[in-house]
Design an enzyme around this catalytic site. Structure first.
Site, mmCIF file in Angstrom:
data_model
loop_
_atom_site.group_PDB
_atom_site.id
_atom_site.type_symbol
_atom_site.label_atom_id
_atom_site.label_comp_id
_atom_site.label_asym_id
_atom_site.label_seq_id
_atom_site.Cartn_x
_atom_site.Cartn_y
_atom_site.Cartn_z
ATOM 1 C CE LYS A 206 6.039 -0.090 6.377
ATOM 2 N NZ LYS A 206 7.313 -0.683 6.802
ATOM 3 C CE1 TYR B 81 0.602 0.606 4.461
ATOM 4 C CE2 TYR B 81 -0.791 -1.347 4.637
ATOM 5 C CZ TYR B 81 0.083 -0.438 5.205
ATOM 6 O OH TYR B 81 0.453 -0.561 6.524
HETATM 7 C C1 HXC Z 1 -5.453 4.883 17.547
HETATM 8 C C2 HXC Z 1 -3.442 4.789 18.657
HETATM 9 C C3 HXC Z 1 -3.462 3.377 18.639
HETATM 10 C C4 HXC Z 1 -4.587 2.732 18.026
HETATM 11 C C5 HXC Z 1 -1.655 4.019 19.649
HETATM 12 N N1 HXC Z 1 -2.310 5.129 19.289
HETATM 13 N N2 HXC Z 1 -2.343 2.929 19.259
HETATM 14 N N3 HXC Z 1 -4.416 5.538 18.116
HETATM 15 N N4 HXC Z 1 -5.540 3.522 17.498
HETATM 16 N N5 HXC Z 1 -4.660 1.413 17.966
HETATM 17 C C6 HXC Z 1 -1.914 6.514 19.582
HETATM 18 C C7 HXC Z 1 -1.844 6.760 21.076
HETATM 19 O O1 HXC Z 1 -3.120 7.032 21.617
HETATM 20 C C8 HXC Z 1 -0.918 7.973 21.133
HETATM 21 O O2 HXC Z 1 -1.591 9.171 20.813
HETATM 22 C C9 HXC Z 1 0.033 7.710 19.987
HETATM 23 O O3 HXC Z 1 -0.603 6.751 19.118
HETATM 24 C C10 HXC Z 1 1.340 7.126 20.469
HETATM 25 O O4 HXC Z 1 1.041 5.987 21.231
HETATM 26 P P1 HXC Z 1 2.085 5.339 22.251
HETATM 27 O O5 HXC Z 1 1.540 4.036 22.705
HETATM 28 O O6 HXC Z 1 2.492 6.340 23.269
HETATM 29 O O7 HXC Z 1 3.318 5.179 21.250
HETATM 30 P P2 HXC Z 1 4.569 4.279 21.274
HETATM 31 O O8 HXC Z 1 4.797 3.658 22.623
HETATM 32 O O9 HXC Z 1 5.617 5.071 20.667
HETATM 33 O O10 HXC Z 1 4.138 3.037 20.305
HETATM 34 C C11 HXC Z 1 4.108 3.153 18.926
HETATM 35 C C12 HXC Z 1 2.960 2.330 18.339
HETATM 36 C C13 HXC Z 1 2.965 0.870 18.841
HETATM 37 C C14 HXC Z 1 3.106 2.404 16.810
HETATM 38 C C15 HXC Z 1 1.625 2.974 18.725
HETATM 39 O O11 HXC Z 1 1.912 0.121 18.239
HETATM 40 C C16 HXC Z 1 4.271 0.173 18.605
HETATM 41 O O12 HXC Z 1 5.183 0.300 19.393
HETATM 42 N N6 HXC Z 1 4.405 -0.588 17.502
HETATM 43 C C17 HXC Z 1 5.656 -1.275 17.141
HETATM 44 C C18 HXC Z 1 5.479 -2.596 16.437
HETATM 45 C C19 HXC Z 1 4.437 -2.618 15.338
HETATM 46 O O13 HXC Z 1 3.570 -1.744 15.224
HETATM 47 N N7 HXC Z 1 4.510 -3.675 14.536
HETATM 48 C C20 HXC Z 1 3.601 -3.868 13.411
HETATM 49 C C21 HXC Z 1 4.280 -3.615 12.132
HETATM 50 S S1 HXC Z 1 3.286 -4.372 10.928
HETATM 51 P P3 HXC Z 1 -2.129 10.189 21.970
HETATM 52 O O14 HXC Z 1 -2.675 11.338 21.197
HETATM 53 O O15 HXC Z 1 -3.153 9.421 22.729
HETATM 54 O O16 HXC Z 1 -0.922 10.556 22.780
HETATM 55 C C22 HXC Z 1 3.246 -3.480 9.543
HETATM 56 C C23 HXC Z 1 2.541 -4.222 8.447
HETATM 57 C C24 HXC Z 1 2.229 -3.406 7.255
HETATM 58 O O17 HXC Z 1 3.734 -2.404 9.448
HETATM 59 C C25 HXC Z 1 1.419 -4.098 6.192
HETATM 60 C C26 HXC Z 1 0.551 -5.248 6.515
HETATM 61 C C27 HXC Z 1 0.006 -5.989 5.338
HETATM 62 P P1 NAP Z 2 7.190 -6.534 14.322
HETATM 63 O O1 NAP Z 2 7.691 -7.852 14.783
HETATM 64 O O2 NAP Z 2 6.278 -5.779 15.205
HETATM 65 O O3 NAP Z 2 8.445 -5.657 13.921
HETATM 66 C C1 NAP Z 2 8.593 -4.314 14.180
HETATM 67 C C2 NAP Z 2 9.903 -4.117 14.870
HETATM 68 O O4 NAP Z 2 10.215 -2.719 14.913
HETATM 69 C C3 NAP Z 2 9.938 -4.619 16.299
HETATM 70 O O5 NAP Z 2 11.069 -5.439 16.487
HETATM 71 C C4 NAP Z 2 10.062 -3.366 17.137
HETATM 72 O O6 NAP Z 2 10.857 -3.609 18.305
HETATM 73 C C5 NAP Z 2 10.760 -2.410 16.171
HETATM 74 N N1 NAP Z 2 10.438 -1.018 16.481
HETATM 75 C C6 NAP Z 2 9.210 -0.460 16.579
HETATM 76 N N2 NAP Z 2 9.303 0.823 16.916
HETATM 77 C C7 NAP Z 2 10.620 1.096 17.028
HETATM 78 C C8 NAP Z 2 11.349 2.262 17.353
HETATM 79 N N3 NAP Z 2 10.729 3.414 17.645
HETATM 80 N N4 NAP Z 2 12.695 2.197 17.375
HETATM 81 C C9 NAP Z 2 13.335 1.028 17.088
HETATM 82 N N5 NAP Z 2 12.693 -0.099 16.765
HETATM 83 C C10 NAP Z 2 11.351 -0.080 16.740
HETATM 84 O O7 NAP Z 2 6.406 -6.702 12.939
HETATM 85 P P2 NAP Z 2 6.803 -7.393 11.545
HETATM 86 O O8 NAP Z 2 5.532 -7.883 10.971
HETATM 87 O O9 NAP Z 2 7.937 -8.324 11.707
HETATM 88 O O10 NAP Z 2 7.256 -6.132 10.676
HETATM 89 C C11 NAP Z 2 8.574 -6.022 10.146
HETATM 90 C C12 NAP Z 2 8.559 -5.138 8.915
HETATM 91 O O11 NAP Z 2 7.793 -5.737 7.887
HETATM 92 C C13 NAP Z 2 7.941 -3.768 9.136
HETATM 93 O O12 NAP Z 2 8.640 -2.804 8.387
HETATM 94 C C14 NAP Z 2 6.551 -3.925 8.595
HETATM 95 O O13 NAP Z 2 5.966 -2.698 8.208
HETATM 96 C C15 NAP Z 2 6.849 -4.809 7.409
HETATM 97 N N6 NAP Z 2 5.683 -5.531 6.895
HETATM 98 C C16 NAP Z 2 5.168 -6.562 7.590
HETATM 99 C C17 NAP Z 2 4.087 -7.252 7.058
HETATM 100 C C18 NAP Z 2 3.492 -8.418 7.760
HETATM 101 O O14 NAP Z 2 2.473 -8.934 7.284
HETATM 102 N N7 NAP Z 2 4.061 -8.904 8.844
HETATM 103 C C19 NAP Z 2 3.543 -6.853 5.837
HETATM 104 C C20 NAP Z 2 4.108 -5.783 5.158
HETATM 105 C C21 NAP Z 2 5.191 -5.127 5.688
HETATM 106 P P3 NAP Z 2 10.630 -2.800 19.668
HETATM 107 O O15 NAP Z 2 9.155 -2.783 19.906
HETATM 108 O O16 NAP Z 2 11.418 -3.567 20.658
HETATM 109 O O17 NAP Z 2 11.186 -1.444 19.428
#
Ligand code: HXC
Ligand code: NAP
Length: 283
Positions: A163, A148
């Site tokens: 992205k 996307y």
């Molecule tokens: C709406 C949300 C939310 C949710 C968090 N926020 N989760 N808003 N819906 N589900 C808001 C919070 O309310 C806050 O805003 C702000 O986001 C920051 O939240 P924090 O929890 O303080 O942030 P932080 O600790 O920095 O965490 C970042 C995060 C969290 C992105 C929100 O989910 C995270 O750490 N993710 C890391 C791993 C991850 O996401 N992995 C998935 C990748 S998969 P306010 O205004 O309340 O302060 C991927 C796949 C792509 O990318 C394609 C798939 C096909």
């Molecule tokens: P994931 O396990 O949640 O990986 C995300 C990683 O990013 C975690 O190890 C997390 O570790 C690290 N991270 C998040 N916030 C960070 C920060 N502020 N600083 C440093 N590290 C941070 O999810 P995943 O599915 O393996 O995703 C890996 C990659 O693939 C991502 O770029 C995602 O967008 C891409 N992707 C995944 C899918 C899928 O279907 N899985 C599809 C398309 C693209 P900490 O929380 O410890 O920081």
């Protein structure tokens, strides 16, 4: 698929390398001889993955770092260089994401995701790119985006914006930094089951099933498939490839985009019936 020592002597820095796809790539790179440096916020997954690499006979080190903070990124890169002497490859894999109706998002929610994905990738790229250019050292960057990045997607607007930006970064710097022998490529994965993605993006079993059914190859991706594609793009074997983005999604995004793709849901009997009607009308 690859020679056993393909990545011997290379040091690969991978963000988000302690979990999910980052961990899978790290283990595969190490298996092919690379030294791994892992960075993310949480200590535990980094330590576990590094220990697993060492247990299998590889070399690994790690540092905690929030990629949104440039000073922290710069210190982390310094530590990686000290640990292994040099870094040859950067994989920008760290990401943040969640589903939300956009009107419910706060500016901080948008900033959190864009900060991790776009600014974070830029920070790591800048910290390493500057060093490579200064030392006249070639380098390779692999960015993990998603499909996307070019189609956009409802309910993940911050991630889609970020992205798309990372893809633009990949292509822009491929043109700008080619003269420094720095290559940048990207992988656009479709759905690959990971704890991080599934817990935030797949709200129910039913949705997971519907998601799977919309993939032409009928299944989710396997981590080893993505890891082996990553190996190719970071290895010297792809030395003339730069600015490219390779999709690995079982055909998902094309299936979603085609206006008539939903006809895949028609059972064969309906096609039979339509064929009969068409032939009858001809007579
Ligand atoms: C709406 C949300 C939310 C949710 C968090 N926020 N989760 N808003 N819906 N589900 C808001 C919070 O309310 C806050 O805003 C702000 O986001 C920051 O939240 P924090 O929890 O303080 O942030 P932080 O600790 O920095 O965490 C970042 C995060 C969290 C992105 C929100 O989910 C995270 O750490 N993710 C890391 C791993 C991850 O996401 N992995 C998935 C990748 S998969 P306010 O205004 O309340 O302060 C991927 C796949 C792509 O990318 C394609 C798939 C096909
Ligand atoms: P994931 O396990 O949640 O990986 C995300 C990683 O990013 C975690 O190890 C997390 O570790 C690290 N991270 C998040 N916030 C960070 C920060 N502020 N600083 C440093 N590290 C941070 O999810 P995943 O599915 O393996 O995703 C890996 C990659 O693939 C991502 O770029 C995602 O967008 C891409 N992707 C995944 C899918 C899928 O279907 N899985 C599809 C398309 C693209 P900490 O929380 O410890 O920081």
């Amino acid at each position: 698929m690859y020679q056993a020592e393909l990545l011997r002597g290379q040091t690969i820095l991978i963000t988000g390398g302690g979990t999910g796809l980052g961990r899978s790539m790290a283990l595969r790179f190490a298996e092919l001889g690379a030294n791994l440096f892992l960075a993310a916020r949480r200590e535990e997954p980094l330590r576990n993955t590094a220990e697993e690499i060492r247990r299998r006979g590889g070399a690994a080190a790690w540092a905690t770092c929030d990629v949104r903070d440039f000073a922290a990124v710069d210190a982390m890169v310094e530590k990686a260089q000290k640990e292994f002497g040099r870094v040859d490859v950067l994989v920008n894999n760290a990401a943040g994401n969640f589903i939300s109706p956009t009107e419910r998002l706060s500016p901080n929610g948008f900033a959190a995701v864009v900060g991790i994905v776009l600014a974070g990738s830029f920070h790591c790229t800048l910290a390493l790119g500057r060093r490579w250019i200064e030392n006249k050292q070639p380098g390779t960057i692999l960015n993990i985006v998603t499909t996307y990045a070019w189609t956009g997607s409802a309910f993940v607007v911050p991630s889609a914006c970020a992205k798309a930006g990372v893809l633009a970064l990949t292509r822009s710097l491929a043109a700008e930094w080619g003269r420094h022998q720095i290559r940048l490529n990207a992988i656009a994965p479709g759905p690959f089951p990971t704890e991080g993605a599934w817990s935030r993006l797949i709200p129910s079993k039913d949705y997971e099933e519907r998601h799977r059914n919309r993939i032409p190859l009928g299944r989710f991706g396997r981590h080893e498939e993505l890891a082996d594609l990553a190996v190719y793009l970071v290895s010297p074997q792809s030395g003339y490839v730069t600015g490219e983005c390779v999709t690995i999604d079982g055909g998902q995004w094309l299936r979603q985009g085609g206006q008539f793709s939903d006809l895949l849901e028609l059972p064969p009997e309906v096609w039979e019936e339509m064929e009969k009607t068409r032939r009858a009308a001809k007579r």
